[in-house]
Design an enzyme around this catalytic site. Structure first.
Site, PDB file in Angstrom:
ATOM      1  N   LYS A  37     -17.995  29.212 -23.843  1.00 31.58           N
ATOM      2  CA  LYS A  37     -17.417  28.418 -24.670  1.00 31.58           C
ATOM      3  C   LYS A  37     -15.992  28.517 -24.645  1.00 31.58           C
ATOM      4  O   LYS A  37     -15.596  29.606 -24.886  1.00 31.58           O
ATOM      5  CB  LYS A  37     -18.104  28.266 -26.153  1.00 31.58           C
ATOM      6  N   LYS A  81     -22.370  36.302 -30.625  1.00 30.46           N
ATOM      7  CA  LYS A  81     -21.220  36.775 -31.358  1.00 30.46           C
ATOM      8  C   LYS A  81     -21.484  38.298 -31.415  1.00 30.46           C
ATOM      9  O   LYS A  81     -20.307  39.377 -31.116  1.00 30.46           O
ATOM     10  CB  LYS A  81     -20.712  36.276 -32.446  1.00 30.46           C
ATOM     11  N   LYS A 141     -11.036  30.619 -29.382  1.00 35.38           N
ATOM     12  CA  LYS A 141      -9.562  31.161 -30.057  1.00 35.38           C
ATOM     13  C   LYS A 141      -9.650  32.640 -29.961  1.00 35.38           C
ATOM     14  O   LYS A 141      -8.332  33.203 -29.693  1.00 35.38           O
ATOM     15  CB  LYS A 141      -9.016  30.448 -31.099  1.00 35.38           C
TER      16      LYS A 141
HETATM   17  N1  AQP Z   1     -14.886  25.113 -27.195  1.00 32.21           N
HETATM   18  C1  AQP Z   1     -15.342  24.228 -28.068  1.00 32.21           C
HETATM   19  N2  AQP Z   1     -15.852  23.118 -27.812  1.00 32.21           N
HETATM   20  C2  AQP Z   1     -16.088  22.065 -28.706  1.00 32.21           C
HETATM   21  N3  AQP Z   1     -15.777  22.274 -29.770  1.00 32.21           N
HETATM   22  C3  AQP Z   1     -15.617  23.487 -30.420  1.00 32.21           C
HETATM   23  N4  AQP Z   1     -15.355  24.109 -31.551  1.00 32.21           N
HETATM   24  C4  AQP Z   1     -14.955  25.477 -31.450  1.00 32.21           C
HETATM   25  N5  AQP Z   1     -14.801  25.727 -30.300  1.00 32.21           N
HETATM   26  C5  AQP Z   1     -15.297  24.584 -29.357  1.00 32.21           C
HETATM   27  C6  AQP Z   1     -15.379  23.371 -32.765  1.00 32.21           C
HETATM   28  O1  AQP Z   1     -14.373  23.619 -33.591  1.00 32.21           O
HETATM   29  C7  AQP Z   1     -14.697  23.609 -35.047  1.00 32.21           C
HETATM   30  C8  AQP Z   1     -14.150  24.900 -35.662  1.00 32.21           C
HETATM   31  O2  AQP Z   1     -14.629  26.052 -35.233  1.00 32.21           O
HETATM   32  P1  AQP Z   1     -14.438  27.223 -35.833  1.00 32.21           P
HETATM   33  O3  AQP Z   1     -12.960  27.779 -35.745  1.00 32.21           O
HETATM   34  O4  AQP Z   1     -14.944  27.190 -37.332  1.00 32.21           O
HETATM   35  O5  AQP Z   1     -15.565  28.372 -35.057  1.00 32.21           O
HETATM   36  P2  AQP Z   1     -15.918  28.645 -33.847  1.00 32.21           P
HETATM   37  O6  AQP Z   1     -16.902  27.482 -33.215  1.00 32.21           O
HETATM   38  O7  AQP Z   1     -16.668  30.000 -33.520  1.00 32.21           O
HETATM   39  O8  AQP Z   1     -14.559  28.473 -32.869  1.00 32.21           O
HETATM   40  P3  AQP Z   1     -13.857  29.550 -31.823  1.00 32.21           P
HETATM   41  O9  AQP Z   1     -12.572  28.819 -31.359  1.00 32.21           O
HETATM   42  O10 AQP Z   1     -14.763  30.003 -30.830  1.00 32.21           O
HETATM   43  O11 AQP Z   1     -13.519  30.679 -32.777  1.00 32.21           O
HETATM   44  P4  AQP Z   1     -13.688  31.992 -32.746  1.00 32.21           P
HETATM   45  O12 AQP Z   1     -13.219  32.450 -31.478  1.00 32.21           O
HETATM   46  O13 AQP Z   1     -12.950  32.705 -34.026  1.00 32.21           O
HETATM   47  O14 AQP Z   1     -15.224  32.419 -32.805  1.00 32.21           O
HETATM   48  C9  AQP Z   1     -16.271  23.745 -35.045  1.00 32.21           C
HETATM   49  O15 AQP Z   1     -16.910  22.431 -35.507  1.00 32.21           O
HETATM   50  C10 AQP Z   1     -16.880  23.909 -33.594  1.00 32.21           C
HETATM   51  O16 AQP Z   1     -17.892  23.473 -33.266  1.00 32.21           O
END
Ligand code: AQP
Length: 332
Positions: free
Chosen positions: A194, A111, A197
């Site tokens: 990955k 990140k 969002k």
């Molecule tokens: N691509 C993914 N595949 C499987 N699981 C995923 N998770 C996120 N992306 C994937 C799981 O969703 C839960 C919540 O995640 P989060 O929103 O707290 O943070 P993150 O993992 O950083 O998700 P994003 O969508 O990538 O958010 P941003 O873009 O803000 O960093 C977790 O259990 C995560 O594993």
């Protein structure tokens, strides 16, 4: 009954990755666990969020979770910033965790990227707050996507060091719950990245509020390679984009890669993508409809969150008060 904690950041519209990697599993776990589901806005601001947008996204995230089947009556749904215990325990854990441990966290490296010096201290200390989220409730099981495994190991290291340093057996060991064949959903534009969002490209992801046409278009445009689908799962090994689409299909139909390839192996991507788009629309349209219905009455969503925060604080406050006593804070 074992207690579960899991969180999701209100950093945008939740994606198919969040749904298959997390939310869908949360709903299943409600049958035989006591669950705390948290919209983690403290985590979200580790990367700058527009304040107005953050408020809206927090409410929308809660609405999506409710639309997916999160049960706020038998379990607890709340906003992280509404329960002070998270930040209080996180500070104690900042003083327990070692710099060397945090330096190994791959999510921070991903990140922060090349501009590490400019990342917030909060982004660096994120895993300590995540440890506090869980330990503040003495939760023992945490459903997460594959990418969060390392953070849970760190949460256990923190608990062990706290227990060792203060000569107690207070914080518990936690175990990740990683479920299903699509534990990691990848970007539609790059099968090695990955699905997120906050990815700048909207084409990289399926949002849970995308309409049918948008879903179909994004899947049609999803990156693939020129070969037809393999007939055996081993044939996906060096083909990240194909593997990702097959994995999504498998997760949505509760089967595995081999099961999908038994039906679609040998076909070109055209017909497979169109079957996948239909499947996605069938599964996601009801969620988008229900989310819209819930958001038509924002006051009702907020009331659910307020009630959740009161019940969450009733569990966490005494646990964190005891941690503060163990550390030696004087209650003057
Ligand atoms: N691509 C993914 N595949 C499987 N699981 C995923 N998770 C996120 N992306 C994937 C799981 O969703 C839960 C919540 O995640 P989060 O929103 O707290 O943070 P993150 O993992 O950083 O998700 P994003 O969508 O990538 O958010 P941003 O873009 O803000 O960093 C977790 O259990 C995560 O594993």
């Amino acid at each position: 009954m074992q207690r579960i904690f899991s969180g999701i950041q209100p950093s945008g519209i939740p994606t198919l990755g969040n749904y298959l990697g997390a939310i869908r599993n949360w709903v299943k776990l409600q049958d035989d666990h006591e669950c705390l589901w948290c919209v983690v806005d403290l985590h979200a601001i580790t990367v700058f969020q527009d304040p107005k947008a953050l408020q809206q996204q927090s409410r929308e995230m809660a609405a999506v979770l409710l639309a997916c089947g999160v049960d706020p009556h038998n379990h607890i749904l709340f906003l992280q910033s509404n329960v002070r215990a998270h930040a209080q325990l996180a500070w104690i854990f900042n003083c327990v965790a070692r710099l060397g441990w945090l330096n190994r966290m791959t999510q921070f490296k991903d990140k922060a990227g090349k501009d590490r010096e400019n990342a917030s201290v909060g982004l660096y200390a994120y895993p300590n707050l995540m440890a506090a989220d869980i330990h503040a409730y003495h939760a023992t099981r945490v459903p997460v996507g594959d990418d969060q495994r390392q953070h849970l190991e760190l949460a256990n290291d923190i608990a062990q060091k706290f227990n060792h340093d203060y000569g107690v057996d207070f914080f518990k060991n936690i175990e990740p719950v990683i479920m299903g064949p699509a534990a990691r959903v990848m970007s539609l534009r790059d099968g090695t990245k990955k699905m997120s969002k906050s990815d700048p490209s909207d084409q990289s992801r399926i949002n849970l509020n995308d309409d049918a046409d948008t879903i179909a278009l994004k899947i049609r445009r999803a990156k693939t390679d020129p070969e037809p689908l393999p007939t055996e799962a081993e044939g996906l090994a060096q083909r990240p984009e194909a593997r990702n689409l097959v994995g999504i299909y498998a997760a949505l139909t509760d089967t595995d890669h081999a099961g999908v390839l038994a039906e679609h192996g040998g076909k070109n991507f055209g017909p497979f993508k169109s079957a996948l788009a239909d499947l996605l629309v069938e599964k996601l349209a009801p969620i988008a409809d229900e989310t819209r219905r819930l958001l038509a009455d924002p006051g009702a969503v907020d009331a659910v969150l307020r009630n959740g925060a009161e019940r969450a604080a009733a569990i966490a406050d005494p646990i964190v008060a005891e941690a503060e006593r163990l550390v030696g804070f004087l209650r003057a």
